[in-house]
Write a protein that holds these residues in place. Sequence first.
Motif, PDB file in Angstrom:
ATOM      1  N   THR A 149     -10.509  10.578 -11.911  1.00  0.00           N
ATOM      2  CA  THR A 149     -11.197  11.955 -11.148  1.00  0.00           C
ATOM      3  C   THR A 149     -10.793  12.514 -10.152  1.00  0.00           C
ATOM      4  O   THR A 149      -9.537  12.130  -9.354  1.00  0.00           O
ATOM      5  CB  THR A 149     -13.415  11.859 -10.816  1.00  0.00           C
ATOM      6  OG1 THR A 149     -12.759  10.878  -9.495  1.00  0.00           O
ATOM      7  CG2 THR A 149     -13.374  11.328 -12.037  1.00  0.00           C
ATOM      8  N   ILE A 150     -10.777  13.527  -9.643  1.00  0.00           N
ATOM      9  CA  ILE A 150     -10.276  14.569  -8.363  1.00  0.00           C
ATOM     10  C   ILE A 150     -10.201  13.092  -7.943  1.00  0.00           C
ATOM     11  O   ILE A 150      -9.012  13.454  -6.533  1.00  0.00           O
ATOM     12  CB  ILE A 150     -10.405  15.589  -8.063  1.00  0.00           C
ATOM     13  CG1 ILE A 150      -9.791  16.463  -9.613  1.00  0.00           C
ATOM     14  CG2 ILE A 150     -10.288  16.254  -6.723  1.00  0.00           C
ATOM     15  CD1 ILE A 150      -8.714  16.388  -9.975  1.00  0.00           C
TER      16      ILE A 150
ATOM     17  N   ALA B 177      -6.898  22.005 -10.980  1.00  0.00           N
ATOM     18  CA  ALA B 177      -7.170  23.564 -10.635  1.00  0.00           C
ATOM     19  C   ALA B 177      -8.515  24.125 -10.080  1.00  0.00           C
ATOM     20  O   ALA B 177      -8.211  25.037  -8.798  1.00  0.00           O
ATOM     21  CB  ALA B 177      -6.763  24.753 -11.196  1.00  0.00           C
ATOM     22  N   ARG B 178      -9.476  24.094 -10.581  1.00  0.00           N
ATOM     23  CA  ARG B 178     -10.695  23.818 -10.051  1.00  0.00           C
ATOM     24  C   ARG B 178     -10.862  23.657  -8.503  1.00  0.00           C
ATOM     25  O   ARG B 178     -11.830  24.365  -7.314  1.00  0.00           O
ATOM     26  CB  ARG B 178     -11.698  23.418 -10.931  1.00  0.00           C
ATOM     27  CG  ARG B 178     -11.690  24.205 -12.422  1.00  0.00           C
ATOM     28  CD  ARG B 178     -13.577  24.208 -12.694  1.00  0.00           C
ATOM     29  NE  ARG B 178     -13.439  22.788 -13.075  1.00  0.00           N
ATOM     30  CZ  ARG B 178     -13.275  22.273 -13.697  1.00  0.00           C
ATOM     31  NH1 ARG B 178     -12.751  22.664 -15.000  1.00  0.00           N
ATOM     32  NH2 ARG B 178     -13.292  20.968 -14.336  1.00  0.00           N
TER      33      ARG B 178
ATOM     34  N   VAL C 179      -0.447  21.924  -9.440  1.00  0.00           N
ATOM     35  CA  VAL C 179      -2.020  22.133  -9.467  1.00  0.00           C
ATOM     36  C   VAL C 179      -2.100  21.074  -9.094  1.00  0.00           C
ATOM     37  O   VAL C 179      -2.896  21.168  -8.382  1.00  0.00           O
ATOM     38  CB  VAL C 179      -2.071  22.273 -11.356  1.00  0.00           C
ATOM     39  CG1 VAL C 179      -3.706  22.363 -11.169  1.00  0.00           C
ATOM     40  CG2 VAL C 179      -1.654  23.882 -11.254  1.00  0.00           C
ATOM     41  N   VAL C 180      -1.361  19.745  -9.096  1.00  0.00           N
ATOM     42  CA  VAL C 180      -2.325  18.783  -9.213  1.00  0.00           C
ATOM     43  C   VAL C 180      -2.199  18.271  -7.412  1.00  0.00           C
ATOM     44  O   VAL C 180      -2.874  17.217  -6.682  1.00  0.00           O
ATOM     45  CB  VAL C 180      -1.979  17.426  -9.878  1.00  0.00           C
ATOM     46  CG1 VAL C 180      -2.245  15.562  -9.329  1.00  0.00           C
ATOM     47  CG2 VAL C 180      -1.949  16.887 -11.299  1.00  0.00           C
TER      48      VAL C 180
ATOM     49  N   GLY D 126     -10.753  26.029 -18.239  1.00  0.00           N
ATOM     50  CA  GLY D 126      -9.385  25.937 -17.215  1.00  0.00           C
ATOM     51  C   GLY D 126      -8.138  26.274 -18.116  1.00  0.00           C
ATOM     52  O   GLY D 126      -8.556  25.920 -19.881  1.00  0.00           O
ATOM     53  N   PRO D 127      -7.122  26.289 -17.914  1.00  0.00           N
ATOM     54  CA  PRO D 127      -5.668  27.598 -18.346  1.00  0.00           C
ATOM     55  C   PRO D 127      -5.208  26.389 -19.473  1.00  0.00           C
ATOM     56  O   PRO D 127      -4.822  26.721 -20.411  1.00  0.00           O
ATOM     57  CB  PRO D 127      -4.719  27.433 -17.266  1.00  0.00           C
ATOM     58  CG  PRO D 127      -5.356  27.042 -16.192  1.00  0.00           C
ATOM     59  CD  PRO D 127      -7.247  26.946 -16.419  1.00  0.00           C
ATOM     60  N   PHE D 128      -5.546  25.118 -19.115  1.00  0.00           N
ATOM     61  CA  PHE D 128      -4.780  23.755 -19.601  1.00  0.00           C
ATOM     62  C   PHE D 128      -5.794  23.659 -20.980  1.00  0.00           C
ATOM     63  O   PHE D 128      -5.048  23.366 -22.009  1.00  0.00           O
ATOM     64  CB  PHE D 128      -4.245  22.595 -18.317  1.00  0.00           C
ATOM     65  CG  PHE D 128      -3.951  22.951 -18.018  1.00  0.00           C
ATOM     66  CD1 PHE D 128      -2.559  22.740 -17.797  1.00  0.00           C
ATOM     67  CD2 PHE D 128      -3.723  23.979 -16.041  1.00  0.00           C
ATOM     68  CE1 PHE D 128      -1.603  23.357 -16.569  1.00  0.00           C
ATOM     69  CE2 PHE D 128      -3.368  23.807 -15.524  1.00  0.00           C
ATOM     70  CZ  PHE D 128      -1.711  23.200 -14.918  1.00  0.00           C
TER      71      PHE D 128
END
Length: 319
Positions: A7-8, A43-44, A134-135, A296-298
């Motif tokens: 997780t982030i 990204a979010r 992004v990361v 998201g984009p990915f």
Amino acid sequence: MSRRPATINALRQGGKPALARALSAVETERGSLMLAGFLDAAARAARATVLGLTGPPGVGKSTLTNALIQACRARGERVGVIAVDPSSQITGGALLGDRTRLATDPEDDGVFVRSMAARDRLGGLSDDAIAAVVVMRAVMDRVIVESVGIGQSEADVAQVADTLALCIQPGSGDSLQFMKAGVMELPDIVAVTKADMGALATRARADVAGALTLTRPAGAGDLPEVVLVSAASGEGIAEFVDRCDRLGAETVRCGARDRRRAEQQRHWVRDAITRRFGSVGLSLCAVDEMLAECPGPFSAIGALDQKMRERLGLVVRLD
């Protein structure tokens, strides 16, 4: 085998080791659905501002990056750096030319530098480099992307940067070349490096300012400010960071940063599909609809890739 954070929050709490594992996973898990979900979450969760440095080879981007790291660390900011290097023709990996010029303290948990290969991208940023930005953007306070430096064709860094700085070297004659280069339409700020060269630097600033008035499209808004910086003496470095911060704050205030980031994500999807399936393949893909449907984009890239492969009768790997 070490695994990337799930997780982030785990990424943020895990320090440099967790960030290193996450960036390694960008390459080792490339194309997987789980990595796409992780990157979309990153990204979010973006919280850093991204400064892109572009310009021809030898202009002093690495030396400037080093000075910017020190200036930002003095402010207490956590700084991530993506140094995009030329690719080895044998292994395809980064040649590490830029990273070796960055004098960072390995014990400083507030700085993380990663070299990324340009691979086959003329503009300098591979898909892996975009994912790495992004990361880092989800963890650090500021991310600096130092592009590989190939002159007029170098524009990919604009697709990840919140603020794009074009670096010009005094006495190089680049100001005349850039008058006919599309890259002059991109920067938010121009840095004339090696300001300690005195009159040559002052002349270069005037030349570039003049070139900007000729190359900027009508109605493009205010011209970028041209500033003098010297990484060797420290002249102009703090002021350069302040000006970038003011530019960034204004884009946040008027909503331009959100619009830019949304357009960047759309570009990532369109570019990924075009390189895999060509312009005809892109014309068969509903990019905007998929972006609206996916988190998201990915994930959108993965979903469109799968649809195109199914349409072409290719084997699909679902992992």
